[in-house]
Design an enzyme around this catalytic site. Structure first.
Site, PDB file in Angstrom:
ATOM      1  N   ASN A  28       0.790  -1.235   0.000  1.00 37.88           N
ATOM      2  CA  ASN A  28       0.000   0.000   0.000  1.00 37.88           C
ATOM      3  C   ASN A  28       0.823   1.286   0.000  1.00 37.88           C
ATOM      4  O   ASN A  28       0.308   2.322  -0.404  1.00 37.88           O
ATOM      5  CB  ASN A  28      -1.026   0.003   1.141  1.00 37.88           C
ATOM      6  CG  ASN A  28      -0.384   0.076   2.480  1.00 37.88           C
ATOM      7  OD1 ASN A  28       0.642  -0.555   2.715  1.00 37.88           O
ATOM      8  ND2 ASN A  28      -0.958   0.856   3.368  1.00 37.88           N
ATOM      9  N   GLU A  70       4.057  -4.506  12.200  1.00 38.26           N
ATOM     10  CA  GLU A  70       3.124  -3.390  11.957  1.00 38.26           C
ATOM     11  C   GLU A  70       1.952  -3.978  11.185  1.00 38.26           C
ATOM     12  O   GLU A  70       2.090  -4.295  10.005  1.00 38.26           O
ATOM     13  CB  GLU A  70       3.807  -2.301  11.120  1.00 38.26           C
ATOM     14  CG  GLU A  70       4.996  -1.633  11.781  1.00 38.26           C
ATOM     15  CD  GLU A  70       4.602  -0.695  12.902  1.00 38.26           C
ATOM     16  OE1 GLU A  70       3.398  -0.414  13.053  1.00 38.26           O
ATOM     17  OE2 GLU A  70       5.494  -0.264  13.632  1.00 38.26           O
ATOM     18  N   GLU A  74       7.964   1.769  15.161  1.00 36.56           N
ATOM     19  CA  GLU A  74       8.860   2.293  14.147  1.00 36.56           C
ATOM     20  C   GLU A  74       8.921   3.808  14.289  1.00 36.56           C
ATOM     21  O   GLU A  74       8.158   4.402  15.033  1.00 36.56           O
ATOM     22  CB  GLU A  74       8.356   1.920  12.745  1.00 36.56           C
ATOM     23  CG  GLU A  74       8.442   0.421  12.483  1.00 36.56           C
ATOM     24  CD  GLU A  74       8.284   0.044  11.014  1.00 36.56           C
ATOM     25  OE1 GLU A  74       7.476   0.676  10.315  1.00 36.56           O
ATOM     26  OE2 GLU A  74       8.978  -0.883  10.573  1.00 36.56           O
ATOM     27  N   CYS A  89      -3.396   1.422   6.639  1.00 35.76           N
ATOM     28  CA  CYS A  89      -3.569   0.661   7.886  1.00 35.76           C
ATOM     29  C   CYS A  89      -4.287   1.497   8.934  1.00 35.76           C
ATOM     30  O   CYS A  89      -5.003   0.966   9.765  1.00 35.76           O
ATOM     31  CB  CYS A  89      -2.220   0.196   8.387  1.00 35.76           C
ATOM     32  SG  CYS A  89      -1.023   1.532   8.540  1.00 35.76           S
TER      33      CYS A  89
HETATM   34  P1  NAD Z   1       0.073  -9.313   3.503  1.00 36.73           P
HETATM   35  O1  NAD Z   1       0.171  -9.701   4.942  1.00 36.73           O
HETATM   36  O2  NAD Z   1      -0.713 -10.160   2.600  1.00 36.73           O
HETATM   37  O3  NAD Z   1       1.532  -9.233   2.840  1.00 36.73           O
HETATM   38  C1  NAD Z   1       2.541  -8.397   3.366  1.00 36.73           C
HETATM   39  C2  NAD Z   1       3.890  -8.944   2.946  1.00 36.73           C
HETATM   40  O4  NAD Z   1       4.090 -10.214   3.563  1.00 36.73           O
HETATM   41  C3  NAD Z   1       4.030  -9.177   1.440  1.00 36.73           C
HETATM   42  O5  NAD Z   1       5.333  -8.833   1.045  1.00 36.73           O
HETATM   43  C4  NAD Z   1       3.812 -10.674   1.317  1.00 36.73           C
HETATM   44  O6  NAD Z   1       4.444 -11.242   0.191  1.00 36.73           O
HETATM   45  C5  NAD Z   1       4.460 -11.187   2.589  1.00 36.73           C
HETATM   46  N1  NAD Z   1       4.014 -12.493   3.061  1.00 36.73           N
HETATM   47  C6  NAD Z   1       2.826 -13.098   2.823  1.00 36.73           C
HETATM   48  N2  NAD Z   1       2.792 -14.304   3.427  1.00 36.73           N
HETATM   49  C7  NAD Z   1       3.984 -14.454   4.062  1.00 36.73           C
HETATM   50  C8  NAD Z   1       4.540 -15.479   4.870  1.00 36.73           C
HETATM   51  N3  NAD Z   1       3.877 -16.598   5.148  1.00 36.73           N
HETATM   52  N4  NAD Z   1       5.772 -15.301   5.367  1.00 36.73           N
HETATM   53  C9  NAD Z   1       6.466 -14.158   5.123  1.00 36.73           C
HETATM   54  N5  NAD Z   1       5.986 -13.157   4.358  1.00 36.73           N
HETATM   55  C10 NAD Z   1       4.761 -13.297   3.842  1.00 36.73           C
HETATM   56  O7  NAD Z   1      -0.428  -7.806   3.492  1.00 36.73           O
HETATM   57  P2  NAD Z   1      -0.789  -6.911   2.224  1.00 36.73           P
HETATM   58  O8  NAD Z   1      -2.090  -7.369   1.676  1.00 36.73           O
HETATM   59  O9  NAD Z   1       0.391  -6.819   1.335  1.00 36.73           O
HETATM   60  O10 NAD Z   1      -0.961  -5.473   2.911  1.00 36.73           O
HETATM   61  C11 NAD Z   1      -2.129  -5.045   3.505  1.00 36.73           C
HETATM   62  C12 NAD Z   1      -2.035  -5.181   5.004  1.00 36.73           C
HETATM   63  O11 NAD Z   1      -0.906  -4.459   5.502  1.00 36.73           O
HETATM   64  C13 NAD Z   1      -3.234  -4.585   5.705  1.00 36.73           C
HETATM   65  O12 NAD Z   1      -3.660  -5.469   6.710  1.00 36.73           O
HETATM   66  C14 NAD Z   1      -2.689  -3.310   6.333  1.00 36.73           C
HETATM   67  O13 NAD Z   1      -3.383  -2.869   7.453  1.00 36.73           O
HETATM   68  C15 NAD Z   1      -1.292  -3.714   6.651  1.00 36.73           C
HETATM   69  N6  NAD Z   1      -0.437  -2.539   6.824  1.00 36.73           N
HETATM   70  C16 NAD Z   1      -0.029  -2.179   8.081  1.00 36.73           C
HETATM   71  C17 NAD Z   1       0.731  -1.036   8.277  1.00 36.73           C
HETATM   72  C18 NAD Z   1       1.203  -0.625   9.642  1.00 36.73           C
HETATM   73  O14 NAD Z   1       2.146   0.156   9.724  1.00 36.73           O
HETATM   74  N7  NAD Z   1       0.601  -1.096  10.726  1.00 36.73           N
HETATM   75  C19 NAD Z   1       1.095  -0.260   7.178  1.00 36.73           C
HETATM   76  C20 NAD Z   1       0.666  -0.644   5.914  1.00 36.73           C
HETATM   77  C21 NAD Z   1      -0.099  -1.789   5.745  1.00 36.73           C
END
Ligand code: NAD
Length: 491
Positions: free
Chosen positions: A155, A253, A465, A287
């Protein structure tokens, strides 16, 4: 296969090129469905090689032993180069993620700002010296972990990566970055810029790969000593479980379902604009999106009417149009997921006050657009109120008094952020202290500062962070005692 258009990635001195179609990640431009870029896909074998190169760089390059002010020079240079390439990076960001142009520029500026900030932290960081209680003195030093893995979502490409890479480097680590498979291109550019700015080979490696193989391989790899993850809560939980088994630290996060509260003494006009930008900014793919709106019952009807009118005026459109306020969602699949939540809300008895559909505009037909949507008539127990939708969907609920809104606001597994609009700062203080969330905004929303810590309570994460907390996340503490005894020590 036209190999020349497929971007390779680099492990140490070696470029890795896709040898067949199965080794390619294709990034789709969400605005029109065209191909935004094709990138060589890393595999778990590449993870082994990249960890080996990173350890080599950590142990045998001077980076970890440089004086902090020397590290600062390179971090400043990375920031400078990011700024110098601002426009081209923003353009890549725009086609990779579909974010409106202004937001893309902001992402690059923020990334550069992170490197400058941690350069300044390097210049000013002080280790702790404890007052002696005997003939010795003791100090606590921040030491790097070695190789850290940074796994990021789609995102906010480049900003998410910079938020991790800058402090991890400042602390003296070598870094492996795995960007989301949806937006793999910016991390490659960041790794390139880090190298061009003078970082030794292997100190920053970008591994564009799938989560379930490359991401998981990084988390399990014995050479990776710390994992910093931003993404969904369930992925974070799985990563945390492995890190727990391995006894390595994690920064997580994760997701949110943030309450955004409007009291009856608020400046309504400002609150309407703040609530709308809190959920519809980044098309809700944030997020900290204020996705659960609580409005005091006495002003509920009036406020909702104004909010719907304001939302009707929002300009949804192609990201390269300077007037556009909301671009597409990241993919057709994600739009389907968001639309599915709206259908579910309808089935659960909700009323869609505005939106609830894709825009009917021929220019947007091929993109993954979804209209800003407001739903009311649900209870806080409905799935649309409990689960993170991560799209431009706001659920609105009335509340009676402070106690009621604190109870409803906290009745969620998440705890990332919360906001409120009120003319009474004593109330803001009371309610802000009672809300279970890592960031609280009062008469503003989604404000962020590089020096102010960021992170979640409850299922929204572990660790902080940004700011000095950001550097601590990537450091382990070593205590050293120096004896000054005049006499030999006896038993
Ligand atoms: P996601 O959890 O599907 O993927 C995030 C990352 O993790 C990607 O690079 C993905 O390839 C990797 N990943 C997936 N499965 C994995 C595994 N088993 N082991 C290791 N890595 C793995 O999330 P998304 O759909 O890419 O992003 C959206 C989510 O991110 C939302 O829930 C959002 O709230 C969250 N987010 C949080 C923050 C924060 O700072 N709290 C900021 C931005 C986004």
């Amino acid at each position: 296969m036209n190999a020349s258009s497929i971007k390779p990635f680099r492990v140490g001195a070696e470029w890795r090129h896709a040898s067949d179609e199965t080794q390619i990640l294709t990034s789709i431009n969400p605005a029109d469905g065209s191909v935004a870029g094709r990138v060589t896909r890393a595999t778990p074998a590449d993870v082994d090689a990249a960890v080996a190169v990173a350890w080599e760089a950590f142990h045998h390059q001077p980076w970890r032993h440089l004086r902090p002010d020397q590290r600062a020079t390179t971090l400043y240079e990375i920031g400078r180069r990011l700024t110098a390439e601002r426009e081209s990076l923003a353009r890549l960001q725009m086609i990779d993620s579909g974010k409106p142009w202004k937001e893309c520029l902001h992402m690059v500026d923020a990334a550069a700002g992170h490197f400058r900030y941690y350069a300044a932290v390097c210049e000013t960081w002080q280790n702790e010296v404890t007052s002696p209680r005997g003939e010795y003195f003791s100090m606590a030093l921040a030491e790097p972990f070695g190789v850290v893995a940074c796994i990021t979502p789609w995102n906010s490409p480049i900003m998410n990566e910079a938020q991790k890479v800058a402090p991890a480097l400042a602390a003296g680590n070598a870094v492996l970055v795995k960007p989301s498979e949806e937006t793999p291109q910016l991390a490659l550019e960041l790794a390139r810029i880090c190298g061009e700015a003078g970082l030794p080979e292997g100190l920053v490696t970008a591994l564009p790969g799938l989560g379930e193989d490359v991401g998981a391989a990084l988390v399990r790899h014995p050479g990776v000593r710390m994992v910093s993850f931003t993404g969904g809560t369930e992925t974070g939980r799985a990563i945390g479980a492995i890190a727990g088994q391995r006894l390595i630290p994690v920064g997580l996060e994760l997701g949110g379902k943030s309450p955004h509260i409007v009291f009856d003494d608020a400046d309504i006009e400002r609150a309407v604009a703040g609530v709308a930008s809190g959920i519809f900014g980044s098309a809700g793919q944030s997020c900290v999106a204020g996705s659960r709106l609580f409005v005091q019952r006495s002003i509920y009807k009036r406020f909702m009417d104004q909010l719907v009118t304001f939302t009707r005026e929002l300009r949804v459109g192609l990201p390269d149009d300077a007037n556009v306020q909301m671009g597409p969602l990241v993919s057709q699949g994600h739009r389907d997921k968001v639309a599915g939540y709206v259908d579910l809300a309808r089935a659960e008895g909700g009323t869609v006050l505005i939106g609830g559909d894709r825009p009917r505009d021929a220019r947007l037909e091929r993109g993954s657009f979804y209209l800003p949507t407001i739903i009311d008539g649900l209870t806080n127990q409905a799935r649309a109120c409990r689960e993170e939708i991560f799209g431009p969907v706001l659920v609105a609920l009335p509340f009676d008094d402070e106690a009621d809104v604190i109870a409803q606001g906290n009745d969620t597994p998440f705890g990332l952020a919360a906001g409120m609009w009120t003319g009474d700062y004593a109330r803001a203080w009371r309610v802000g202290r009672a809300l279970e969330a890592g960031s609280i905004w009062i008469n503003t929303y989604k404000q962020s500062h590089i020096a102010t810590p960021f992170g979640g309570f409850k299922d929204s994460g572990i660790g902080r962070e940004k700011g000095l907390h950001g550097l601590r996340l990537y450091s382990q503490v070593k205590s050293m005692y120096f004896g000054m005894h005049a006499q030999p020590m006896g038993l």
